[in-house]
Enzyme design. Structure first.
Site, PDB file in Angstrom:
ATOM      1  NE  ARG A   1    -141.921  -5.878 -81.482  1.00 15.83           N
ATOM      2  CZ  ARG A   1    -143.071  -5.628 -80.838  1.00 15.83           C
ATOM      3  NH1 ARG A   1    -143.529  -6.450 -79.941  1.00 15.83           N
ATOM      4  NH2 ARG A   1    -143.763  -4.544 -81.130  1.00 15.83           N
TER       5      ARG A   1
ATOM      6  CG  HIS B   1    -140.384  -2.386 -78.582  1.00 12.49           C
ATOM      7  ND1 HIS B   1    -139.970  -2.224 -79.890  1.00 12.49           N
ATOM      8  CD2 HIS B   1    -139.668  -1.485 -77.851  1.00 12.49           C
ATOM      9  CE1 HIS B   1    -139.052  -1.259 -79.940  1.00 12.49           C
ATOM     10  NE2 HIS B   1    -138.864  -0.806 -78.721  1.00 12.49           N
TER      11      HIS B   1
ATOM     12  CE1 TYR C   1    -147.789  -4.167 -79.663  1.00 16.71           C
ATOM     13  CE2 TYR C   1    -147.557  -3.287 -77.437  1.00 16.71           C
ATOM     14  CZ  TYR C   1    -147.018  -3.947 -78.531  1.00 16.71           C
ATOM     15  OH  TYR C   1    -145.717  -4.377 -78.501  1.00 16.71           O
TER      16      TYR C   1
HETATM   17  C1  TPP Z   1    -134.840   8.752 -82.877  1.00 22.54           C
HETATM   18  C2  TPP Z   1    -135.595   7.852 -81.925  1.00 22.54           C
HETATM   19  N1  TPP Z   1    -136.909   8.090 -81.706  1.00 22.54           N
HETATM   20  C3  TPP Z   1    -137.595   7.280 -80.873  1.00 22.54           C
HETATM   21  C4  TPP Z   1    -136.987   6.225 -80.251  1.00 22.54           C
HETATM   22  C5  TPP Z   1    -137.781   5.293 -79.326  1.00 22.54           C
HETATM   23  N2  TPP Z   1    -138.006   4.018 -79.994  1.00 22.54           N
HETATM   24  C6  TPP Z   1    -137.270   2.933 -79.703  1.00 22.54           C
HETATM   25  S1  TPP Z   1    -137.699   1.606 -80.613  1.00 22.54           S
HETATM   26  C7  TPP Z   1    -138.897   2.459 -81.437  1.00 22.54           C
HETATM   27  C8  TPP Z   1    -139.738   1.804 -82.500  1.00 22.54           C
HETATM   28  C9  TPP Z   1    -138.951   1.331 -83.665  1.00 22.54           C
HETATM   29  O1  TPP Z   1    -139.753   0.539 -84.497  1.00 22.54           O
HETATM   30  P1  TPP Z   1    -139.166  -0.175 -85.780  1.00 22.54           P
HETATM   31  O2  TPP Z   1    -138.321   0.783 -86.543  1.00 22.54           O
HETATM   32  O3  TPP Z   1    -140.288  -0.812 -86.488  1.00 22.54           O
HETATM   33  O4  TPP Z   1    -138.167  -1.280 -85.195  1.00 22.54           O
HETATM   34  P2  TPP Z   1    -138.495  -2.551 -84.269  1.00 22.54           P
HETATM   35  O5  TPP Z   1    -138.337  -2.082 -82.842  1.00 22.54           O
HETATM   36  O6  TPP Z   1    -139.870  -3.001 -84.571  1.00 22.54           O
HETATM   37  O7  TPP Z   1    -137.459  -3.565 -84.596  1.00 22.54           O
HETATM   38  C10 TPP Z   1    -138.950   3.776 -80.982  1.00 22.54           C
HETATM   39  C11 TPP Z   1    -139.898   4.782 -81.457  1.00 22.54           C
HETATM   40  C12 TPP Z   1    -135.607   6.028 -80.506  1.00 22.54           C
HETATM   41  N3  TPP Z   1    -134.933   5.001 -79.971  1.00 22.54           N
HETATM   42  N4  TPP Z   1    -134.946   6.824 -81.366  1.00 22.54           N
END
Ligand code: TPP
Ligand code: MG
Length: 370
Positions: free
Chosen positions: A265, A269, A278
């Site tokens: 990415r 985020h 970070y």
């Molecule tokens: C069930 C749940 N827990 C926590 C969150 C908060 N949250 C949003 S994005 C994220 C990280 C996701 O990381 P990844 O699966 O690697 O996807 P990326 O954002 O890197 O595409 C989190 C913890 C959420 N949206 N849903």
């Protein structure tokens, strides 16, 4: 398929992947992947490249519109165009896709219109597109939930007796969620026609993948009885090949498959995040050198297939789409706040009636002040 060995640091060993086009644009052979893209000629490569440019442009517009206060939030996909476009181009239109919030490129390939990219981020729509218009579900915000939805849909396909395929897109972080693991148990047990696409972009917000994966993520799937492939997510051709393999497997009735696409990415985020807190600049620059668009441009140039006319027509298409995305945002009509309760449930019920009454009274309070 590409064999997996334990990695000292999965975030560092990003080259332990199947690949067809190197970072410098050299086409290399892969005994497993080659046969899936035999038909891909220069014209098709240009078309993949065009889609990636368009997706990058939508993303740039989304970030700018958020910074201008026109969108509430944006989840950038810059750097991930290869996996999104490459895998999505392998679907049939009647397959059903369950994306996460970041799959701008998947939605683009599925047929999303300019407004579909922005209205939900502006708070003007619950969903983006009508899922049944483009056989693609509302982008999922609940991490990993869409894996269960995709498997449920795939089990429905089995009951219908058709040869459609369902797919779930989720991130590296999502693989730590129970939902994703439960989905894999069901998919494997029922041999459901579903493809899991894990976009390993190295981070779950600020958490590096190495914290939650001590072994390549693709290596987990065989433990569920699901064949998997770890592919270079910045190589659109390899992603197309891998997805064709996985979809073919599912369509033939052989059950699920899992793809881990290793990518990065490049942006934050979301627009609420500051990644400089970070990760360091050197890491970002290392990944910039692996850019998915630049490598296809280099490959096409080496074949004398990237002319000025083509370049100008891609730029014009990107300008047109970018303008349409801005126009869709700036011309959006804000619905009355009470309509937030419309279309949430298929049937009215007393709980909803009560919420409508309470929210209506709250809104009326503002009228009195005015
Ligand atoms: C069930 C749940 N827990 C926590 C969150 C908060 N949250 C949003 S994005 C994220 C990280 C996701 O990381 P990844 O699966 O690697 O996807 P990326 O954002 O890197 O595409 C989190 C913890 C959420 N949206 N849903
Ligand atoms: Mg991630």
């Amino acid at each position: 398929m590409h064999t997996l060995t334990p990695l000292a640091d999965p975030a560092v060993d990003v080259d332990d992947v199947a690949r067809l086009v190197t970072a410098s644009g050299e086409r290399i052979a892969d005994p497993d992947l080659d046969r899936w893209v035999e038909d891909v000629d220069a014209a098709q490569l240009r078309s993949l490249y065009r889609d990636m440019v368009l997706v990058r442009r939508v993303d740039a517009e989304g970030i700018a519109l958020q910074r201008q206060g026109q969108l509430g939030l944006w989840a950038p996909c810059n750097g991930q165009e290869g996996v999104q476009v490459g895998t999505a181009r392998a679907f049939r239109s009647d397959d059903f896709v369950f994306p996460s919030y970041r799959e701008i490129g998947v939605n683009h390939v599925r047929g999303a219109k300019p407004a579909d990219f922005v209205l939900a981020w502006r708070g003007e729509a619950h969903s983006t597109f009508n899922p049944y218009d483009i056989n693609t579900a509302t982008p999922q915000i609940i991490i990993g939930a869409q894996a269960l939805h995709a498997v449920g849909y795939a089990m429905g396909i089995q009951l219908d007796g058709t040869d459609q395929v369902a797919a779930a897109y989720f991130g590296d972080g999502a693989t730590s969620q129970g939902d994703v693991n439960e989905a894999m148990v069901f998919a494997s047990s029922y041999r459901s026609p579903v493809v899991f696409v894990c976009t390993n972009n190295q981070y779950a917000i600020s958490e590096p993948v190495a914290v939650q994966a001590k072994f390549p993520i693709a290596g987990r799937a065989p433990g569920f009885g699901i064949p998997s492939l770890r592919v270079d997510g910045n190589d659109v051709l390899a992603c197309l090949a891998a997805m064709r393999w996985a979809i073919d497997n599912a369509r033939k009735g052989n059950g699920p498959a899992f793809i881990e696409a290793v990518t990065y990415r490049m942006g934050p985020h979301t627009t609420s995040d500051d990644p400089t807190r970070y990760r360091d600049k050197e890491e970002v620059e290392r990944w910039r050198a692996r850019d998915p668009l630049a490598r296809i441009e280099a490959l096409l140039r080496s074949q004398d297939e990237f002319g000025d006319d083509f370049s100008a027509s891609v730029a014009a298409d990107a300008d047109e789409l970018g303008a349409a995305v801005r126009e869709a945002t700036l011309s959006a009509v804000t619905a009355p706040p009470i309509s937030v309760l419309d279309n949430v449930y298929a049937e009215p019920h007393t709980g909803l009636d009560e919420q409508r009454r309470a929210f209506g009274a709250y809104l009326a309070g503002f009228d009195e002040v005015a």
